[in-house]
Design a protein around this motif. Structure first.
Motif, PDB file in Angstrom:
ATOM      1  N   GLU A 680     -16.401  39.425  58.888  1.00 52.49           N
ATOM      2  CA  GLU A 680     -15.791  38.727  59.397  1.00 52.49           C
ATOM      3  C   GLU A 680     -14.950  38.416  59.886  1.00 52.49           C
ATOM      4  N   VAL A 681     -14.818  37.731  61.175  1.00 54.20           N
ATOM      5  CA  VAL A 681     -12.961  37.373  60.789  1.00 54.20           C
ATOM      6  C   VAL A 681     -13.057  36.307  61.706  1.00 54.20           C
ATOM      7  N   LEU A 682     -11.496  35.307  61.419  1.00 50.47           N
ATOM      8  CA  LEU A 682     -11.473  33.795  61.304  1.00 50.47           C
ATOM      9  C   LEU A 682     -10.249  33.922  61.730  1.00 50.47           C
ATOM     10  N   VAL A 683      -9.668  33.475  63.108  1.00 45.95           N
ATOM     11  CA  VAL A 683      -7.966  33.712  64.026  1.00 45.95           C
ATOM     12  C   VAL A 683      -7.932  32.422  64.343  1.00 45.95           C
ATOM     13  N   ILE A 684      -6.543  32.202  63.104  1.00 45.22           N
ATOM     14  CA  ILE A 684      -5.990  31.013  63.927  1.00 45.22           C
ATOM     15  C   ILE A 684      -4.490  31.390  65.052  1.00 45.22           C
ATOM     16  N   ALA A 685      -4.575  30.627  65.668  1.00 51.53           N
ATOM     17  CA  ALA A 685      -3.864  30.779  67.161  1.00 51.53           C
ATOM     18  C   ALA A 685      -3.280  29.772  67.577  1.00 51.53           C
ATOM     19  N   ASP A 686      -2.025  29.484  67.455  1.00 48.11           N
ATOM     20  CA  ASP A 686      -1.688  28.230  68.591  1.00 48.11           C
ATOM     21  C   ASP A 686      -0.574  28.645  69.672  1.00 48.11           C
ATOM     22  N   HIS A 687       0.812  27.283  70.316  1.00 49.45           N
ATOM     23  CA  HIS A 687       0.812  28.146  71.657  1.00 49.45           C
ATOM     24  C   HIS A 687       1.536  29.124  71.870  1.00 49.45           C
ATOM     25  N   THR A 688       1.796  29.707  70.701  1.00 49.33           N
ATOM     26  CA  THR A 688       2.330  31.024  71.063  1.00 49.33           C
ATOM     27  C   THR A 688       1.365  31.914  71.050  1.00 49.33           C
ATOM     28  N   ALA A 689       0.592  32.266  70.716  1.00 53.18           N
ATOM     29  CA  ALA A 689      -0.759  33.247  70.590  1.00 53.18           C
ATOM     30  C   ALA A 689      -0.598  34.083  71.917  1.00 53.18           C
ATOM     31  N   ASP A 690      -0.792  35.335  72.470  1.00 59.52           N
ATOM     32  CA  ASP A 690      -1.221  36.118  73.269  1.00 59.52           C
ATOM     33  C   ASP A 690      -2.070  36.092  73.417  1.00 59.52           C
ATOM     34  N   ALA A 691      -2.815  35.504  74.413  1.00 60.14           N
ATOM     35  CA  ALA A 691      -4.489  35.998  74.542  1.00 60.14           C
ATOM     36  C   ALA A 691      -4.978  36.982  74.416  1.00 60.14           C
ATOM     37  N   ALA A 692      -4.286  37.634  75.429  1.00 65.14           N
ATOM     38  CA  ALA A 692      -4.988  39.213  75.116  1.00 65.14           C
ATOM     39  C   ALA A 692      -5.003  39.843  73.665  1.00 65.14           C
ATOM     40  N   PHE A 693      -4.169  39.364  72.644  1.00 63.51           N
ATOM     41  CA  PHE A 693      -4.000  39.659  71.227  1.00 63.51           C
ATOM     42  C   PHE A 693      -5.221  39.011  71.013  1.00 63.51           C
ATOM     43  N   VAL A 694      -5.484  38.020  70.845  1.00 63.26           N
ATOM     44  CA  VAL A 694      -6.680  37.184  70.157  1.00 63.26           C
ATOM     45  C   VAL A 694      -7.444  37.426  70.508  1.00 63.26           C
ATOM     46  N   ALA A 695      -8.164  37.858  72.110  1.00 61.96           N
ATOM     47  CA  ALA A 695      -9.402  38.144  72.249  1.00 61.96           C
ATOM     48  C   ALA A 695      -9.590  39.566  71.272  1.00 61.96           C
ATOM     49  N   ALA A 696      -8.757  40.160  71.869  1.00 58.75           N
ATOM     50  CA  ALA A 696      -8.791  41.698  71.250  1.00 58.75           C
ATOM     51  C   ALA A 696      -9.583  41.976  68.896  1.00 58.75           C
ATOM     52  N   ASP A 697      -8.576  41.191  69.063  1.00 59.78           N
ATOM     53  CA  ASP A 697      -8.615  40.949  67.332  1.00 59.78           C
ATOM     54  C   ASP A 697     -10.052  39.890  67.082  1.00 59.78           C
ATOM     55  N   LEU A 698     -10.514  39.506  67.671  1.00 55.87           N
ATOM     56  CA  LEU A 698     -12.081  38.964  67.864  1.00 55.87           C
ATOM     57  C   LEU A 698     -13.078  39.729  68.545  1.00 55.87           C
ATOM     58  N   LEU A 699     -12.434  40.703  68.614  1.00 51.41           N
ATOM     59  CA  LEU A 699     -13.500  41.784  69.435  1.00 51.41           C
ATOM     60  C   LEU A 699     -13.424  42.838  68.137  1.00 51.41           C
ATOM     61  N   SER A 719      -7.338  22.924  76.640  1.00 56.76           N
ATOM     62  CA  SER A 719      -8.214  23.427  77.323  1.00 56.76           C
ATOM     63  C   SER A 719      -7.686  25.146  78.531  1.00 56.76           C
ATOM     64  N   GLU A 720      -7.226  24.716  79.229  1.00 51.27           N
ATOM     65  CA  GLU A 720      -7.435  25.844  80.413  1.00 51.27           C
ATOM     66  C   GLU A 720      -6.412  27.497  79.292  1.00 51.27           C
ATOM     67  N   ARG A 721      -5.919  27.213  78.117  1.00 52.23           N
ATOM     68  CA  ARG A 721      -5.319  28.067  77.421  1.00 52.23           C
ATOM     69  C   ARG A 721      -6.481  28.593  76.348  1.00 52.23           C
ATOM     70  N   ILE A 722      -7.380  27.612  76.706  1.00 53.21           N
ATOM     71  CA  ILE A 722      -8.674  28.404  75.519  1.00 53.21           C
ATOM     72  C   ILE A 722     -10.289  29.227  76.084  1.00 53.21           C
ATOM     73  N   ALA A 723      -9.861  28.891  77.541  1.00 60.30           N
ATOM     74  CA  ALA A 723     -10.100  29.659  78.833  1.00 60.30           C
ATOM     75  C   ALA A 723      -9.254  31.094  78.903  1.00 60.30           C
ATOM     76  N   GLU A 724      -8.354  30.588  78.872  1.00 60.28           N
ATOM     77  CA  GLU A 724      -8.033  32.009  79.357  1.00 60.28           C
ATOM     78  C   GLU A 724      -8.343  33.178  78.057  1.00 60.28           C
ATOM     79  N   ILE A 725      -8.163  32.440  76.727  1.00 58.72           N
ATOM     80  CA  ILE A 725      -8.972  33.088  75.528  1.00 58.72           C
ATOM     81  C   ILE A 725      -9.917  33.428  75.955  1.00 58.72           C
ATOM     82  N   GLU A 726     -10.785  33.178  76.221  1.00 58.50           N
ATOM     83  CA  GLU A 726     -12.830  33.401  76.435  1.00 58.50           C
ATOM     84  C   GLU A 726     -12.396  34.614  78.111  1.00 58.50           C
TER      85      GLU A 726
END
Length: 875
Positions: A680-699, A719-726
């Motif tokens: 399991e992993v749970l990632v908490i991300a706010d406006h400072t989060a790097d989309a590529a870093f967050v995605a890499a952690d999830l994967l 929504s656009e920032r969430i879409a960027e992470i997706e």
């Protein structure tokens, strides 16, 4: 078995007989009359293909495909159809003269026979029914021009034979010398054990899955009127003939009337109108419980269609066909992606809600759907059943329905990332990764818009069916316990495909088994040093001493668990890191015997990485076995495998179930580290989060297995920032060698939208993740609010991978929400603490009376005496 079967033909007249006859049993029809629109929809149709018919096998099968329940065919056709058409759909047409000519093959390929005889002779018919024991027998007196008597029908029924009566001999009027009333024929066999001659009658709902509405009584007169009129008519014991709904408006349409097996009671299957069947204006006389499940949903949606409040969601669905279409496609996609039985049920319920809304909007009800299913089930000719091209998994266009289905799982379509994806070059795809055009997407939920029940559902993991798995592993565990090394070797050959001479390797380990590339060896050495340093600092090396009162000193000191077993998985990945994480704290704690267990490779060897770590941590033995058999060997010991006192390590559901089984066996006297589940992993991300870093952690967790649990909790992200992470998740996933695993784990994962760090942390604490990663503006400050987590990774440059391998913390952590109760593996996990106390004479003078008083209170005289005898000696 039907009381009688009517034989109809094209000269049945105005068709007045059709509906009444359809209410009491099947109709026998000629092929040219079988599929006319005048036949009632509820009719059960048997098609009679006579001996002089020119119909081919294909024509007969076509009749079944078009909805005939059975076909009655002569011997010549039956020879070709038996084995092609299901036996329960075939009846054999015979003349009485050729009854004995039927072969066993034909007899087993049909469900019964219809025998033509010149006339009805009950004794003669009874004599040849023995040829067809276990099959239904129907008799048609072809030359008869007089109606049968009720006694004849009754006698044939007693001989397990059904009489076929031509329609020309049936009437709705009173029975006379030329015709028999259909109610008289139907009731020829009925009996009553009541003084008033009435028949108990169960009334059930045709539309609500046969739900019982009430119990009433019928008379010959009321039954006859119900058969003819198609309305619910019964016999009131106080008021005579009772036409249901005549004054209340709660009328009934009778669909079918059946006798029970003893012919002393009836069942009326009806469509109930108005307030309900009960005089208390309830649907059923049996309690106040209303309909449930799909029937309840149908009632609700029908009501909403008529009077849904403006602004309600159901009203919006009825008024926006495109929204309804999108939701159906979205829920179908989520059902396809569901994995556990609980998830499948949850997603299927959503899909059925939207699908039934579509049906109700189009004037289609559950009864119509059931009728369509029944009609489909009657088809003998089957299509291949292949999916249409636009729905196959190889679809590459983004314009097809599959793309729309995938896109509908989020409120926003992903936009191209603003960050250059230098870390994932487009050319990096391997082994066909990224062949599918469907995006690899998570499911999004807004926490502010979820109900309490929906929030609870987001926190749930897949149901672990421990009892089922324990039942499966028990024979393996018992086999190893009973036969030891012999069972181990057999099971390793069966499951790991490795033929071994011995299941155990002991030190010194041969140098050739530990040959590694220099960079791998150096990396393991650095990881070993860091992990050893952190776990050495955890060791309880000093004795805790506390003087609780004068002359009373209590102590606690640590001792290592003498013998430990460390399970190192070796299924979908080689895991020397797990050997480090378990072996180092065992070594630091001072365990005298460290036994590693790991599945061997097909050639019987162990990976050199694990071998090298085994040497570093001072392993005393390596068990070359995996799964439940390895756990059993560690728990009970064999001639070659040392028995251990505690078993550590992650594994699949077989390993987990075996660990749970042996820890509850007092003969094993073995403990385990903790319950285990999918990563399991749970990632908490706010406006400072790097989309590529967050995605890499999830994967990084999603690639562990198809059942891995991945959660992204966003804090105030648009929504656009969430879409960027997706989009980053999709892009990076396609570059992974384990993309096929990710394609299954990511769609089962979720994105939870929150409005504040506090709300996000609160959700995380409720979820209690194995790994918690904080991509927050002030991540260190948020750590203080963390209450439940296996391990926390603070800030953008603390990927979970560091903890998995080499930062120093342990990666064997509680999963499945157990972070509420358990710590991750640490040095103390390999130690036990012993307490001691030393009481002086003066100390006993002060403490003794207290102890004696409490012992007296509990009625334990010997305890009190052990103190008082000493106090007397000191007096």
């Amino acid at each position: 078995m039907s009381v009688f079967l009517p034989l109809l033909d094209a000269h049945v007249g105005d068709g007045a007989l059709l509906a009444p006859l359809a209410r009491i049993g099947p109709l026998i029809l000629p092929p040219d009359f079988a599929l006319t629109t005048s036949i009632p929809k509820n009719a059960t149709r048997y098609i009679l293909v006579d001996t002089d018919s020119s119909l081919s096998m294909d024509h007969v099968i076509s009749l079944l495909d078009q909805g005939a329940d059975k076909v009655i065919v002569p011997l010549a056709l039956a020879k070709g159809l038996a084995g092609v058409v299901p036996a329960h759909r075939l009846l054999l047409l015979l003349d009485v003269a050729n009854v004995s000519a039927v072969s066993d093959t034909i007899r087993s390929g049909v469900s019964g026979v219809l025998i033509k005889t010149p006339s009805v002779d009950v004794d003669f018919i009874s004599s040849f029914t023995r040829f067809f024991a276990g099959s239904s027998v129907h008799v048609f007196p072809a030359a008869s021009v007089e109606p049968p008597s009720r006694s004849t029908i009754r006698a044939l029924h007693a001989a397990n034979t059904t009489l076929v009566i031509p329609a020309s001999l049936l009437t709705l009027s009173a029975t006379d010398a030329k015709q028999i009333n259909i109610a008289d024929a139907f009731l020829a066999n009925i009996v009553s054990d009541r003084k008033d001659g009435l028949f108990p009658t169960v009334v059930s709902s045709h539309l609500d899955g046969g739900r019982t509405l009430g119990l009433v009584y019928s008379s010959l007169e009321s039954i006859q009127e119900s058969i003819v009129s198609g309305k619910g008519v019964y016999q009131s014991r106080k008021h005579g003939l009772w036409r249901k709904g005549e004054t209340s408006g709660a009328t009934q349409d009778v669909v079918r009337i059946r006798l029970d097996c003893d012919a002393d009671a009836l069942e009326f299957s009806v469509v109930q109108h108005g307030a309900g069947f009960c005089h208390l204006e309830r649907q059923s006389c049996f309690g106040t419980g209303e309909v449930s499940g799909l029937s309840a949903l149908e009632h609700t949606l029908k009501s909403r269609l008529e009077s849904a409040p403006e602004g309600s969601y159901t009203r919006r669905l009825f008024g926006d066909p495109e929204l309804l279409r999108s939701k159906i496609m979205e829920e179908a996609d989520e059902l396809c992606r569901a994995d556990t039985s609980e998830e499948i049920a949850f997603e299927a319920a959503d899909l059925l809600y939207f699908a039934l809304t579509r049906c109700i909007a189009g004037g289609v009800y559950l009864a119509d759907i059931a009728r369509s299913l029944d009609e489909k089930a009657k088809k003998v000719t089957r299509r291949p059943g292949n999916a249409k091209p636009q729905w196959t998994s190889k679809l590459t266009t983004t314009e097809g329905p599959a793309a729309h289905c995938a896109a509908s799982t989020s409120a926003e379509t992903p936009k191209p990332p603003t960050r250059p994806a230098a870390t994932v070059p487009a050319s990096a795809t391997v082994d066909g990764a990224g062949d599918s055009g469907a995006p690899i997407r998570m499911r999004t939920h807004d926490l502010s818009a979820t109900t309490v029940a929906e929030r609870a559902q987001l926190l749930r993991r897949p149901v672990l069916k421990s009892d089922e798995m324990i039942a499966k592993v028990r024979p393996i565990v018992d086999d190893v316990r009973a036969r030891g090394d012999a069972a181990l070797l057999e099971l390793t050959a069966k499951f790991d495909k490795a033929q071994l001479a011995t299941p155990v390797i002991r030190p010194p380990f041969a140098p050739e088994t530990m040959v590694l590339p220099d960079d791998v060896r150096a990396a393991i050495d650095v990881a070993y040093a860091n992990i050893h340093k952190f776990h050495k600092a955890q060791a309880a090396d000093t004795t805790l001493r506390v003087e609780t009162m004068p002359g009373v000193v209590c102590s606690r000191f640590a001792r290592p668990i003498a013998r430990v077993g460390l399970y190192i998985p070796g299924g979908t990945a080689i895991l020397p890191s797990t050997a480090l994480m378990l072996g180092i704290p065992a070594q630091v704690a001072g365990c005298k015997e460290i036994v590693l267990a790991t599945p061997p490779r097909p050639d019987g060897s162990v990976s050199p990485e694990v071998m090298y770590v085994a040497q570093l941590v001072g392993a005393s033995a390596i068990l070359k076995a995996g799964g439940a058999q390895a756990v059993a060997a560690l728990a009970y010991g064999t001639a070659s495998v040392p028995k251990v006192d505690k078993i550590f390590g992650p594994g699949n559901q077989w390993v987990t179930a075996a660990k749970m089984l042996v820890q509850n066996d007092t003969d094993a006297l073995v403990a385990i580290d903790m319950p285990a589940g999918p990563s399991e992993v749970l990632v908490i991300a706010d406006h400072t989060a790097d989309a590529a870093f967050v995605a890499a952690d999830l994967l990084s967790q999603a690639e562990h297995g198809v059942d891995s649990q991945v959660v992204l909790v966003t804090v105030g992200l648009p929504s656009e920032r969430i879409a960027e992470i997706e989009a980053e998740v999709d892009r990076q996933a396609r570059a992974l060698t384990r993309v096929d695993i990710v394609r299954q784990s990511i769609p089962k994962s979720i994105i939870v939208r929150t409005g504040s760090v506090e709300e996000a942390i609160a959700f995380s604490n409720d979820y209690a993740p194995e790994h918690l990663i904080l991509h927050l503006e002030n991540a260190p400050a948020a750590v203080a609010a963390v209450e439940n987590a296996g391990s926390v990774f603070v800030g953008p440059y603390s990927p979970e991978s560091c903890g998995d391998y080499a930062s120093g913390t342990n990666h064997t952590l509680p999963t499945n929400g157990y972070a509420r109760q358990f710590s991750g593996v640490n040095t103390l996990s390999f130690q036990k603490h012993i307490t001691s106390q030393e009481v002086t004479a003066d100390g006993l003078k002060g403490l003794g009376p207290v102890v004696a008083t409490l012992a007296d209170c509990e009625g334990l005289d010997a305890h009190a005496n052990a103190v008082r005898v000493r106090l007397r000696a000191l007096a």
